[in-house]
Design an enzyme around this catalytic site. Structure first.
Site, PDB file in Angstrom:
ATOM      1  N   TYR A 137       0.871  -1.025   0.020  1.00 29.77           N
ATOM      2  CA  TYR A 137      -0.037  -0.074  -0.147  1.00 29.77           C
ATOM      3  C   TYR A 137       1.025   1.304  -0.287  1.00 29.77           C
ATOM      4  O   TYR A 137       0.953   1.875   0.977  1.00 29.77           O
ATOM      5  CB  TYR A 137      -0.687  -0.180   1.339  1.00 29.77           C
ATOM      6  CG  TYR A 137      -1.983   1.086   1.475  1.00 29.77           C
ATOM      7  CD1 TYR A 137      -3.097   0.675   0.536  1.00 29.77           C
ATOM      8  CD2 TYR A 137      -2.109   1.650   2.626  1.00 29.77           C
ATOM      9  CE1 TYR A 137      -4.122   1.676   0.638  1.00 29.77           C
ATOM     10  CE2 TYR A 137      -3.396   2.576   2.607  1.00 29.77           C
ATOM     11  CZ  TYR A 137      -4.236   2.622   1.534  1.00 29.77           C
ATOM     12  OH  TYR A 137      -5.354   3.246   1.989  1.00 29.77           O
ATOM     13  N   HIS A 142      -2.021   7.619  -3.134  1.00 31.18           N
ATOM     14  CA  HIS A 142      -3.418   6.855  -2.988  1.00 31.18           C
ATOM     15  C   HIS A 142      -3.888   6.588  -1.420  1.00 31.18           C
ATOM     16  O   HIS A 142      -4.929   6.748  -1.112  1.00 31.18           O
ATOM     17  CB  HIS A 142      -2.764   5.486  -3.306  1.00 31.18           C
ATOM     18  CG  HIS A 142      -4.032   4.452  -3.409  1.00 31.18           C
ATOM     19  ND1 HIS A 142      -5.369   4.548  -3.910  1.00 31.18           N
ATOM     20  CD2 HIS A 142      -3.962   3.353  -2.524  1.00 31.18           C
ATOM     21  CE1 HIS A 142      -5.923   3.425  -3.741  1.00 31.18           C
ATOM     22  NE2 HIS A 142      -5.332   2.618  -2.656  1.00 31.18           N
ATOM     23  N   ARG A 151     -11.974   9.021   6.151  1.00 29.40           N
ATOM     24  CA  ARG A 151     -11.525   9.706   7.659  1.00 29.40           C
ATOM     25  C   ARG A 151     -11.437  11.099   7.640  1.00 29.40           C
ATOM     26  O   ARG A 151     -11.336  11.590   8.556  1.00 29.40           O
ATOM     27  CB  ARG A 151     -10.408   8.921   8.128  1.00 29.40           C
ATOM     28  CG  ARG A 151     -10.424   7.571   8.583  1.00 29.40           C
ATOM     29  CD  ARG A 151      -9.250   6.982   9.420  1.00 29.40           C
ATOM     30  NE  ARG A 151      -8.330   7.098   8.426  1.00 29.40           N
ATOM     31  CZ  ARG A 151      -7.910   6.229   7.503  1.00 29.40           C
ATOM     32  NH1 ARG A 151      -8.492   4.824   7.522  1.00 29.40           N
ATOM     33  NH2 ARG A 151      -6.842   6.348   6.565  1.00 29.40           N
ATOM     34  N   GLU A 208      -7.481  -1.333  -9.853  1.00 30.53           N
ATOM     35  CA  GLU A 208      -6.203  -0.822  -9.071  1.00 30.53           C
ATOM     36  C   GLU A 208      -4.991  -0.911 -10.179  1.00 30.53           C
ATOM     37  O   GLU A 208      -4.781  -1.759 -10.556  1.00 30.53           O
ATOM     38  CB  GLU A 208      -5.816  -1.415  -7.645  1.00 30.53           C
ATOM     39  CG  GLU A 208      -6.993  -1.339  -6.744  1.00 30.53           C
ATOM     40  CD  GLU A 208      -6.673  -1.648  -5.309  1.00 30.53           C
ATOM     41  OE1 GLU A 208      -5.751  -2.729  -5.157  1.00 30.53           O
ATOM     42  OE2 GLU A 208      -7.333  -1.050  -4.398  1.00 30.53           O
ATOM     43  N   GLU A 210      -1.639  -1.180 -10.515  1.00 29.05           N
ATOM     44  CA  GLU A 210      -0.277  -1.460  -9.633  1.00 29.05           C
ATOM     45  C   GLU A 210       0.719  -2.203 -10.585  1.00 29.05           C
ATOM     46  O   GLU A 210       0.426  -2.481 -11.810  1.00 29.05           O
ATOM     47  CB  GLU A 210      -0.581  -2.638  -8.824  1.00 29.05           C
ATOM     48  CG  GLU A 210      -1.873  -2.061  -7.634  1.00 29.05           C
ATOM     49  CD  GLU A 210      -1.852  -3.035  -6.478  1.00 29.05           C
ATOM     50  OE1 GLU A 210      -1.019  -3.760  -5.916  1.00 29.05           O
ATOM     51  OE2 GLU A 210      -2.887  -3.155  -5.916  1.00 29.05           O
ATOM     52  N   ASP A 242      -4.975  -4.984  -9.744  1.00 34.78           N
ATOM     53  CA  ASP A 242      -5.761  -5.764  -8.497  1.00 34.78           C
ATOM     54  C   ASP A 242      -7.429  -5.462  -8.308  1.00 34.78           C
ATOM     55  O   ASP A 242      -7.563  -4.533  -7.432  1.00 34.78           O
ATOM     56  CB  ASP A 242      -4.843  -5.319  -7.321  1.00 34.78           C
ATOM     57  CG  ASP A 242      -5.228  -5.899  -5.848  1.00 34.78           C
ATOM     58  OD1 ASP A 242      -5.619  -7.256  -5.984  1.00 34.78           O
ATOM     59  OD2 ASP A 242      -4.935  -5.552  -4.771  1.00 34.78           O
ATOM     60  N   GLN A 249     -15.744  -4.502   0.314  1.00 34.30           N
ATOM     61  CA  GLN A 249     -14.494  -4.393   1.210  1.00 34.30           C
ATOM     62  C   GLN A 249     -15.106  -3.346   2.201  1.00 34.30           C
ATOM     63  O   GLN A 249     -14.553  -3.556   3.439  1.00 34.30           O
ATOM     64  CB  GLN A 249     -13.574  -3.570  -0.013  1.00 34.30           C
ATOM     65  CG  GLN A 249     -12.329  -3.281   0.972  1.00 34.30           C
ATOM     66  CD  GLN A 249     -11.196  -2.369  -0.173  1.00 34.30           C
ATOM     67  OE1 GLN A 249     -11.638  -2.212  -1.257  1.00 34.30           O
ATOM     68  NE2 GLN A 249     -10.157  -2.179   0.457  1.00 34.30           N
ATOM     69  N   TYR A 253     -14.005  -5.225   5.976  1.00 33.68           N
ATOM     70  CA  TYR A 253     -12.515  -5.075   6.349  1.00 33.68           C
ATOM     71  C   TYR A 253     -12.263  -4.954   7.813  1.00 33.68           C
ATOM     72  O   TYR A 253     -11.202  -5.014   8.317  1.00 33.68           O
ATOM     73  CB  TYR A 253     -11.901  -4.076   5.510  1.00 33.68           C
ATOM     74  CG  TYR A 253     -12.037  -2.744   6.057  1.00 33.68           C
ATOM     75  CD1 TYR A 253     -10.828  -1.753   6.673  1.00 33.68           C
ATOM     76  CD2 TYR A 253     -13.110  -1.768   5.937  1.00 33.68           C
ATOM     77  CE1 TYR A 253     -10.872  -0.754   7.067  1.00 33.68           C
ATOM     78  CE2 TYR A 253     -13.291  -0.628   6.442  1.00 33.68           C
ATOM     79  CZ  TYR A 253     -12.029   0.229   6.869  1.00 33.68           C
ATOM     80  OH  TYR A 253     -12.381   1.236   7.424  1.00 33.68           O
TER      81      TYR A 253
HETATM   82 MN    MN Z   1      -4.231  -3.551  -4.284  1.00 33.35          MN
END
Ligand code: MN
Length: 427
Positions: A137, A142, A151, A208, A210, A242, A249, A253
């Site tokens: 991550y 991101h 948040r 995603e 990546e 991904d 999620q 999570y």
């Molecule tokens: Mn990922």
């Protein structure tokens, strides 16, 4: 051993397209099925797939210590386990064989018949049997964007983020090569305002952007890999989509992290571009905001300038490029990721795959997921054809591309292209 395969002035006797991702300076590794249903390890120059098993049987790798069947396998794991010296020797030899000054294969039509394939004669397979898959991550942009959405701006980055290359263990059974379609996943979701969850197709299917690196057998259990040695254990890189179901999620999570919202599919480009081939495109990572602990201190140019893009192509329509990013934006580099992964003695094996995490840049068009590009669905993205997108629609194809370029040579990763099929009806 010098990497003679990277010689920017070398030309090949093969007839290849001008701006190909696969000039003779690339020489990636992959696994393909031939028209006779034979599986083999190969490389690619221009639009030719080259059967390394056949090359080896015909004696073209003479003088390099290789077992007879090293390329007659359905994965690169054993070849990768042979280590960097062997990878380098083989890439150097392939460059020599296809150099325009070398007449041996160039003038042997019989050998060419069993060694060379056009792309429509082969089917690309997964290049490695992935034992373990870890997803980092490591893009600050991101992490900041996602944190801000969920948040608020002030608590966007969690307290550990600037000290740890944060990651989770993913699932290798759902890693698939480019070209294989995926099904929209079903899952449990808690709709806004509802009191009980429901089962249904994800309505927030996302890509995603990546990259993933593939390791060799690196360490024994209990032995950390020092950050300065980490690159020795990295074979190469692929594009990595991904796939993520944001609604699944979001509900699942807490407290253990990603599970079914992430493990239904991850797509990779099928040719592994070696770290050796990427050597001319080395660059530095962003300056650390906080000094990392010494086991994570990484000196010099430990990342690579790789241009990345994502396109969405609605069924039967023109594609729209929705994101342009770069591998070099990552805050934590691969050496730091591997050093952190093994600091507790966790063993890393040949064929393990490590995802970078979504690679976002600073600009709004450099965000590596629709979650960020549409700001959680608040700002739908306009496509050239096929309407707009908050998330991925059924029958959309998502295409990742990546390439490096300097004044002399461009090398690339080809495509990681995946079509989304409608969900299966729950029973
Ligand atoms: Mn990922």
């Amino acid at each position: 051993m010098v990497i003679t395969a990277n010689n920017p002035d070398r030309k090949t006797w093969l007839n290849i397209p001008k701006n190909t991702d696969f000039p003779i300076q690339n020489i990636p590794f992959g696994v393909f099925l031939t028209r006779d249903d034979i599986i083999t390890i190969g490389t690619r120059i221009g639009d030719y797939a080259i059967d390394l098993g056949a090359l080896h049987q015909l004696g073209y790798f003479e003088g390099i210590a290789l077992t007879d069947d090293i390329f007659l396998q359905d994965s690169l794991n054993d070849f990768i386990a042979d280590g960097r010296k062997t990878w380098r020797a083989v890439r150097n030899r392939i460059a020599e064989i296809f150099d325009e000054k070398n007449k041996s294969l160039q003038e042997n039509k019989e050998h060419q018949k069993v060694i060379l394939f056009t792309l429509d004669e082969i089917e690309m397979q997964l290049p490695v049997q992935v034992g373990d898959y870890t997803d980092f991550y490591s893009s600050k942009e991101h992490a900041q964007n996602v944190g801000e959405m969920f948040r608020g701006k002030d608590n966007a980055l969690l307290p550990n983020w600037l000290h740890i290359p944060v990651a989770y263990h993913g699932r290798s059974s759902s890693i698939i090569p480019s070209g294989i379609p995926i099904r929209r996943p079903l899952g449990q979701k808690m709709p806004n305002g509802a009191e009980t969850p429901v089962l249904g197709p994800s309505r927030a299917l996302d890509f995603e952007l990546e990259m993933a690196f593939i390791t060799t057998d690196a360490n024994h259990i209990g032995e950390p890999i020092p950050v300065a040695e980490a690159e020795e254990h990295i074979f190469g890189l692929v594009l990595f989509n991904d796939w993520s179901a944001r609604d699944i999620q979001r509900w699942e999570y807490v407290p253990l992290g990603p599970f079914l919202g992430k493990n239904f599919a991850s797509s990779i480009s099928p040719w592994i571009v070696t770290l050796d081939a990427l050597e001319p495109y080395r660059t530095t990572s962003p300056k650390p905001v906080k000094e990392p602990l010494s086991y994570l201190k990484s000196e010099g140019k430990k990342t690579f300038d790789i241009n990345l893009e994502v396109a969405i192509q609605p069924d039967g329509k023109k594609e729209t490029i929705v994101c342009k990013s770069n591998f070099k934006y990552l805050y934590w580099n691969m050496s730091q990721q591997l050093a952190h992964h093994t600091i507790n003695g966790c063993p890393v094996k040949s064929g393990d795959m490590m995802g970078s995490g979504t690679i976002s840049g600073k600009e709004k068009d450099s965000y590596g997921s629709l979650l960020e590009l549409s700001w959680n669905g608040k700002k739908p993205l306009k496509l050239k054809e096929g309407g707009d997108r908050k998330f991925v629609h059924d029958k959309d194809t998502v295409i990742l591309r990546g390439y490096c370029e300097n004044k002399k040579v461009r090398i690339g990763f080809g495509e990681c292209s995946t079509k989304v099929l409608p969900a299966i009806k729950p029973k």
